[in-house]
Design a protein around this motif. Structure first.
Motif, short mmCIF file in Angstrom:
data_model
loop_
_atom_site.label_atom_id
_atom_site.label_comp_id
_atom_site.label_asym_id
_atom_site.label_seq_id
_atom_site.Cartn_x
_atom_site.Cartn_y
_atom_site.Cartn_z
N ALA A 9 -15.10 -2.61 4.19
CA ALA A 9 -14.11 -1.99 3.30
C ALA A 9 -14.56 -2.09 1.84
CB ALA A 9 -12.75 -2.64 3.50
N THR A 55 -15.02 6.41 2.45
CA THR A 55 -14.06 5.38 2.84
C THR A 55 -14.55 4.68 4.10
OG1 THR A 55 -12.23 6.66 1.91
CG2 THR A 55 -11.67 4.91 3.46
N THR A 59 -16.16 0.96 0.20
CA THR A 59 -15.36 2.15 -0.12
C THR A 59 -15.49 2.45 -1.60
OG1 THR A 59 -13.78 1.82 1.67
CG2 THR A 59 -13.03 3.09 -0.23
N SER A 62 -13.40 2.71 6.98
CA SER A 62 -12.16 2.36 7.67
C SER A 62 -12.24 2.78 9.13
CB SER A 62 -10.97 3.06 7.01
OG SER A 62 -9.78 2.85 7.76
#
Lengths: 121, 110
Positions: free
Chosen positions: A88, A118, A91, A120
């Motif tokens: 994460a 991103t 990101t 995720s």
């Protein structure tokens, strides 16, 4: 007019590999310039990732060196970024940029518009 | 590793005023290795100053860069409404291998 354009997936799963390309127009990646990748986490500052020259030399930020590879395809006039084992914390908006060509000086004179990646699931 | 510290974090001024932005390095480096950028929301950074004091192509002469050693300054002589943005300093350092560092940014607001 020199233009750079990033391309690649906007969503990457944690632990997978982030891959981006930067297409260059109006200049050649085999010019004397170096070419870099820079990222910016949402709401935060700029972070240099690494650079490459068409001669084959690449340099990376020490904190990312173990996970990052920058390569260049002169025939396609583009260069690429691969970052493994993303989390994460990776990101960010990713930018590609060209270094100024004036000897003895530093600065990035042309930038792509940036692409948000991103990490995720 | 060189750390660049920008001050102030936020600078509140009016159009027409003079802005002075500071960038202090944790160790000395060659002044021509310093650059300044302007960034507006949703946009890529824009090179203002490279080589410490050279204006990039198309940058108005109200922008100027100066300094040496560990202390560098970006001056905007008379602020225009379009100058309100975030400004970053940036340098290259040489160690085991070349690397680049950015300051944390100064937000210039009305």
């Amino acid at each position: 007019q020199v233009q750079l354009q990033e391309a690649g997936p906007g969503l990457v799963k944690p632990s997978e590999t982030l891959s981006l390309t930067c297409a260059v127009s109006g200049a050649s990646v085999s010019d004397i310039n170096w070419w870099s990748w820079v990222r910016q986490p949402p709401g935060k500052g700029l972070e240099w990732i690494g650079e490459m020259h068409h001669g084959g030399t690449a340099n990376y930020d020490p904190s990312l060196r173990s996970r990052v590879t920058i390569s260049m395809d002169i025939s396609k006039n583009q260069f690429s970024l691969k970052m493994t084992s993303v989390t994460a914390a990776d990101t960010a908006v990713y930018y590609c940029a060209r270094h100024v060509s004036v000897p003895g000086t530093r600065g990035f004179d042309y930038w792509g518009p940036g692409t948000l990646v991103t990490a995720s699931s | 590793e060189v750390v660049l510290t920008q001050s102030p974090g936020t600078l509140s001024l009016f159009p027409g005023e003079r802005a002075t932005l500071s960038c202090r390095a944790s160790q000395s480096f060659k002044s021509t290795y310093l650059a300044w950028y302007q960034q507006k929301p949703g946009q890529a950074p824009r090179l203002l100053i490279y080589g410490g004091s050279s204006r990039a192509t198309g940058i108005p002469d109200r922008f100027s860069g100066s300094g040496s050693g560990t202390d560098f300054t970006l001056t905007i002589s008379r602020l225009e409404p379009e100058d309100f943005a975030v400004y970053y300093c940036h340098c290259q350092q040489y160690g085991v291998s070349p690397q680049y560092t950015f300051g944390q940014g100064t937000k210039l607001e009305i």
